[in-house]
Scaffold this active site. Structure first.
Site, PDB file in Angstrom:
ATOM      1  N   CYS A 122       0.802  -1.232   0.000  1.00  0.00           N
ATOM      2  CA  CYS A 122       0.000   0.000   0.000  1.00  0.00           C
ATOM      3  C   CYS A 122       0.831   1.277   0.000  1.00  0.00           C
ATOM      4  CB  CYS A 122      -0.939   0.016   1.197  1.00  0.00           C
ATOM      5  SG  CYS A 122      -2.163  -1.300   1.143  1.00  0.00           S
ATOM      6  N   HIS A 376      -8.909   3.349  -2.911  1.00  0.00           N
ATOM      7  CA  HIS A 376      -7.522   2.992  -2.583  1.00  0.00           C
ATOM      8  C   HIS A 376      -6.938   2.095  -3.666  1.00  0.00           C
ATOM      9  CE1 HIS A 376      -3.974   1.688  -0.599  1.00  0.00           C
ATOM     10  NE2 HIS A 376      -4.490   0.782   0.220  1.00  0.00           N
ATOM     11  N   CYS A 407      -0.596   2.445   6.411  1.00  0.00           N
ATOM     12  CA  CYS A 407      -0.205   1.117   6.875  1.00  0.00           C
ATOM     13  C   CYS A 407       0.145   0.270   5.657  1.00  0.00           C
ATOM     14  CB  CYS A 407      -1.313   0.476   7.697  1.00  0.00           C
ATOM     15  SG  CYS A 407      -2.891   0.301   6.830  1.00  0.00           S
ATOM     16  N   GLY A 409       0.488  -3.876   4.294  1.00  0.00           N
ATOM     17  CA  GLY A 409       0.249  -5.290   4.529  1.00  0.00           C
ATOM     18  C   GLY A 409       1.520  -6.033   4.896  1.00  0.00           C
TER      19      GLY A 409
END
Length: 423
Positions: A122, A376, A407, A409
């Site tokens: 991300c 996103h 954040c 993953g």
């Protein structure tokens, strides 16, 4: 430069994250230097709804090409002047290395300019900017293009690839394949983030994004993209996409409260308080200040500090709560010094936790909405956030500081501190 040890806080009662960082204090009196890493310009596409939006049939190389060309055209700079191009991407094979080079040629960039891709999930779009900044600091290049792109319509999440079956023997390795929605539930349960708080945060995201869209605030960011959309009957229509598609004007707390949990029958994470799967691209032109000024190019912002940290994979969403303090420490700033925080809303649970953990005033968080409303597109988001942040700081009309964070993953967080130097 001097070195300090930063204790960022407790991840669990028995675990403390420690980082030793190089600190180059800038504080409120940072002076402009010839080797500053500066942002010249940035653009993004509108963000389309995956699988059913206007970009559902548009390949990522086309999306990427649109923003690459627009950035260079806007500032009147020949692509020959670029030292390198880095593209963040998550879902394409090989992090989209082939796709990026094809986009390069679709943009009519010269073959002599290199391009490569990066996948830090991300944060990939922001990591692309970090990589270009690092190349400038090392004097490998003086100017580069940092991009991010994702088509979540054409590529699906959830395939871990070739990994060892032994991962089941190691708790942290096993936690890396926990579905993202379950990590959201873990954050909500472990840190007491109620369904009511999550839904209220989601509503606020839509309200702020709708207000920004209605006021035309995104128009200077968005590159209109003309593309084709296939209908259910196989016919194609041509559309020009100029607005984000995920913003829902009719969102209400009552409506959000009726949505069923998406990942656990007794959970609190729903489709309404999670980020939307999306398609989109963004590009940011980055250079060394001395060269940028000698070429008469504008300075939209200055990268003052960056940080990437690791956190437990099963609560990966808490990453910004630890990455932001690390980046602020490097910049010699505090939460109180920052005017705007662009924190990716992967899930309302983790965004609320990070905001509360750091004591960030809510009015400073995502003033134009975030991923719950906007969407996103994984590889694009970090670059998109930079574009949105710097345009918002510029509207303040004075010197200001902003933070981009998300954040990641498998248990990480990334953050960057930017300064808008003033008109």
């Amino acid at each position: 430069m001097h070195r300090v040890k930063v204790i960022l806080g407790h991840l669990s009662p028995s675990q403390t994250l420690k980082r030793e960082v190089s600190v180059s204090p800038c504080g409120s009196g940072a002076a402009a230097g010839p080797d500053d890493i500066v942002i010249v310009h940035g653009r993004r596409t509108a963000i389309g709804k995956a699988k059913r939006g206007s970009f559902k049939d548009t390949t990522p190389d086309e999306l990427l090409s649109a923003v690459m060309k627009a950035v260079m055209r806007d500032v009147g700079l020949s692509p020959h002047k670029l030292g390198d191009i880095c593209v963040g991407n998550v879902l394409q094979p090989g992090a989209g290395a082939l796709m990026a080079r094809i986009s390069h040629f679709l943009s009519e960039f010269p073959e002599t300019v290199p391009v490569y891709t990066v996948n830090r999930q991300c944060s990939s779009g922001l990591q692309a900017l970090f990589n270009i900044a690092g190349a400038i600091r090392s004097r490998s290049i003086d100017m580069g293009l940092a991009c991010g792109v994702e088509s979540m319509s054409l590529r699906a999440i959830g395939k871990p690839g070739d990994v060892s079956s032994r991962l089941m023997d190691y708790d942290k390795a096993r936690d890396c394949i926990i579905p993202m929605g379950i990590t959201s539930e873990n954050v909500a349960e472990r840190y007491g983030i109620s369904r009511e708080k999550q839904d209220a945060f989601a509503l606020s995201s839509h309200q702020k994004a709708l207000r920004a869209q209605s006021s035309g605030l995104f128009e200077q960011e968005i590159v209109p993209v003309t593309t084709k959309v296939a209908g259910d009957d196989g016919t194609e229509r041509v559309v020009t996409v100029t607005q984000d598609e995920g913003i829902r004007a009719g969102t209400s707390l009552a409506g959000l409260s009726k949505l069923r949990p998406a990942f656990k029958s007794d959970g609190s994470t729903t489709a309404g308080n999670s980020s939307q799967v999306s398609d989109g691209a963004a590009a940011v032109l980055v250079g060394r200040r001395s060269l940028v000024e000698s070429w008469g190019l504008p300075v939209m912002g200055v990268l003052r500090a960056s940080a990437v940290v690791g956190v437990p994979p099963d609560v990966m969403g808490i990453g910004p709560a630890y990455a932001i303090p690390a980046a602020l420490e490097k910049a010699g700033l505090t939460v109180a010094d920052i005017d705007v925080f662009e924190i990716n809303e992967a899930f309302a649970s983790q965004a609320v936790y990070c905001v509360e953990k750091l004591g960030i005033p809510v009015e400073k968080v995502n003033p134009n909405g975030g991923a719950i409303a906007l969407g996103h597109p994984l590889g694009c988001t970090g670059a998109r956030q930079v574009v949105t942040l710097l345009n918002e700081l510029r509207r303040r009309g004075r010197r200001a500081y902003g933070v981009v964070s998300m954040c990641i993953g498998t248990g990480m967080g990334a953050a960057a501190v930017f300064e808008y130097p003033g008109p």
